[in-house]
Design a protein around this motif. Structure first.
Motif, PDB file in Angstrom:
ATOM      1  N   GLY A   4     -44.088 -87.788 -58.287  1.00  0.00           N
ATOM      2  CA  GLY A   4     -44.194 -86.771 -57.357  1.00  0.00           C
ATOM      3  C   GLY A   4     -42.833 -85.971 -57.451  1.00  0.00           C
ATOM      4  O   GLY A   4     -41.762 -86.313 -57.678  1.00  0.00           O
ATOM      5  N   ALA A   5     -42.781 -84.855 -56.971  1.00  0.00           N
ATOM      6  CA  ALA A   5     -41.665 -83.823 -56.866  1.00  0.00           C
ATOM      7  C   ALA A   5     -40.789 -84.125 -55.572  1.00  0.00           C
ATOM      8  O   ALA A   5     -41.564 -84.739 -54.430  1.00  0.00           O
ATOM      9  CB  ALA A   5     -42.035 -82.265 -56.890  1.00  0.00           C
ATOM     10  N   LEU A   6     -39.524 -83.914 -55.575  1.00  0.00           N
ATOM     11  CA  LEU A   6     -38.756 -84.050 -54.374  1.00  0.00           C
ATOM     12  C   LEU A   6     -38.323 -82.654 -53.780  1.00  0.00           C
ATOM     13  O   LEU A   6     -37.272 -82.418 -53.032  1.00  0.00           O
ATOM     14  CB  LEU A   6     -37.480 -84.800 -54.596  1.00  0.00           C
ATOM     15  N   ASP A   8     -40.008 -78.701 -52.036  1.00  0.00           N
ATOM     16  CA  ASP A   8     -41.075 -78.115 -51.551  1.00  0.00           C
ATOM     17  C   ASP A   8     -41.058 -76.653 -52.528  1.00  0.00           C
ATOM     18  O   ASP A   8     -42.235 -76.033 -52.643  1.00  0.00           O
ATOM     19  CB  ASP A   8     -40.981 -77.723 -50.140  1.00  0.00           C
ATOM     20  N   GLU A   9     -40.045 -76.338 -53.098  1.00  0.00           N
ATOM     21  CA  GLU A   9     -40.121 -74.852 -53.842  1.00  0.00           C
ATOM     22  C   GLU A   9     -40.634 -75.125 -55.099  1.00  0.00           C
ATOM     23  O   GLU A   9     -41.376 -74.386 -55.483  1.00  0.00           O
ATOM     24  CB  GLU A   9     -38.749 -74.308 -53.684  1.00  0.00           C
ATOM     25  N   GLN A  10     -40.408 -76.029 -55.876  1.00  0.00           N
ATOM     26  CA  GLN A  10     -40.691 -76.134 -57.316  1.00  0.00           C
ATOM     27  C   GLN A  10     -40.076 -77.736 -57.662  1.00  0.00           C
ATOM     28  O   GLN A  10     -39.502 -78.387 -57.011  1.00  0.00           O
ATOM     29  CB  GLN A  10     -39.806 -75.539 -58.238  1.00  0.00           C
ATOM     30  N   ASP A  11     -40.670 -78.100 -58.755  1.00  0.00           N
ATOM     31  CA  ASP A  11     -40.396 -79.405 -59.195  1.00  0.00           C
ATOM     32  C   ASP A  11     -39.319 -79.633 -59.918  1.00  0.00           C
ATOM     33  O   ASP A  11     -38.941 -79.791 -61.072  1.00  0.00           O
ATOM     34  CB  ASP A  11     -41.615 -80.026 -60.209  1.00  0.00           C
ATOM     35  N   VAL A  12     -38.054 -79.551 -59.138  1.00  0.00           N
ATOM     36  CA  VAL A  12     -36.790 -79.282 -59.892  1.00  0.00           C
ATOM     37  C   VAL A  12     -36.332 -81.124 -60.161  1.00  0.00           C
ATOM     38  O   VAL A  12     -35.623 -81.029 -60.992  1.00  0.00           O
ATOM     39  CB  VAL A  12     -35.651 -78.835 -58.725  1.00  0.00           C
ATOM     40  N   GLU A  42     -31.578 -82.930 -54.947  1.00  0.00           N
ATOM     41  CA  GLU A  42     -32.703 -83.806 -55.095  1.00  0.00           C
ATOM     42  C   GLU A  42     -32.686 -84.957 -56.110  1.00  0.00           C
ATOM     43  O   GLU A  42     -33.039 -85.998 -55.734  1.00  0.00           O
ATOM     44  CB  GLU A  42     -33.844 -82.845 -55.564  1.00  0.00           C
ATOM     45  N   PHE A  43     -31.782 -84.801 -56.918  1.00  0.00           N
ATOM     46  CA  PHE A  43     -31.262 -85.929 -57.775  1.00  0.00           C
ATOM     47  C   PHE A  43     -30.773 -87.189 -56.979  1.00  0.00           C
ATOM     48  O   PHE A  43     -30.990 -88.344 -57.168  1.00  0.00           O
ATOM     49  CB  PHE A  43     -30.213 -85.633 -59.020  1.00  0.00           C
ATOM     50  N   PHE A  44     -29.700 -86.784 -56.099  1.00  0.00           N
ATOM     51  CA  PHE A  44     -29.126 -87.820 -55.161  1.00  0.00           C
ATOM     52  C   PHE A  44     -30.167 -88.419 -54.550  1.00  0.00           C
ATOM     53  O   PHE A  44     -30.225 -89.643 -54.005  1.00  0.00           O
ATOM     54  CB  PHE A  44     -27.998 -87.441 -54.478  1.00  0.00           C
TER      55      PHE A  44
END
Length: 269
Positions: A4-6, A8-12, A42-44
């Motif tokens: 899943g993405a972390l 809400d705006e885009q799958d960064v 989001e990476f961290f």
């Protein structure tokens, strides 16, 4: 695959787990995965999630498309150059070294500036043949950021580190492998599969407690003396013998079967 993405705006940043190996994908292919404050956050966050995720034993980091991270997004760099703050409450860029699970880079393309700074904090680096690397900082009027000079010096030696830093020249994965910056070369398009295959051998065969302790030793002992490393190793040995992984390791040897280690749980050491 649990993913899943972390954002809400885009799958960064993508977070996908399969058979105890997590693949974190830096996912801005329209911008060649250029680094932003959102991607960093989001990476961290993904590393935090992985630390406490019992389904994860080994982490692989790669980029979407044909690029890893070619540096900071120019739009962000322009703002910073104009006096704006990049972000607030920023975590150390060496954060990956503190995660108690192996972090392996699957460098599928261009890796420069802050992208290289991140990759140097991974435990191992696989790279696609022909992938381009650069420190880049000198050409932006900047010093070696985020302990890059420290890491490069220990990986490739002071003279080569100095060359890569001050020239900011582009060098290929083949040279990176030759000088020890990269540990494995892969054919283009195969680097992620190769990194995941290696990660899976660790996830299947190796004690999570042992991996966590050894990672801590590798990153911490280089900052101290040999005697300090010896004393700490004795302490860790005593602690390890008290853990279920040790009992399972011995039992599997005596019973001549593959070990069945439990998922990693936080251990203070």
């Amino acid at each position: 695959m649990d993913g899943g993405a972390l954002s809400d705006e885009q799958d960064v940043v993508r977070y996908e787990v399969d058979d105890e190996v997590l693949v974190i994908t830096l996912n801005r292919p329209d911008r060649r995965n250029m680094w932003t404050a959102q991607m960093e956050s989001e990476f961290f966050a993904a590393l935090d999630r992985a630390t406490d995720d019992p389904a994860v034993r080994v982490i692989v980091v790669t980029g979407a498309g044909t690029s890893f991270v070619p540096g900071l997004d120019p739009a962000v760099l322009q703002d910073v150059g104009g006096g704006k703050r990049y972000t607030t409450n920023r975590r150390p860029q060496t954060y990956a070294t503190t995660v108690p699970k192996p972090v392996i880079g699957a460098i599928n393309g261009a890796c420069a500036g802050i992208g290289l700074a991140q990759a140097l904090n991974f435990d191992l680096r696989f790279a696609a043949k022909g992938a381009k690397f650069s420190t880049a900082f000198a050409k932006r009027g900047l010093p070696a950021e985020d302990a890059t000079a420290w890491a490069l010096t220990r990986l490739v030696g002071p003279a080569r580190a100095f060359d890569l830093l001050v020239s900011a020249r582009v060098f290929l994965a083949e040279e990176a492998f030759e000088i020890g910056l990269v540990q494995r070369l892969s054919e283009p398009g195969e680097v992620l599969a190769d990194a995941v295959a290696y990660a899976r051998t660790l996830a299947t065969d190796v004690s999570p407690v042992a991996m966590a302790m050894m990672k801590s030793q590798v990153w911490t002992d280089s900052e101290g003396t040999r005697e300090q490393a010896r004393i700490r190793a004795q302490y860790l040995l005593t602690l390890a013998k008290q853990q279920p992984d040790f009992q399972e390791g011995v039992s599997s040897l005596v019973e001549r079967r593959p070990p069945r280690f439990a998922p990693y749980s936080r251990l203070e050491f």
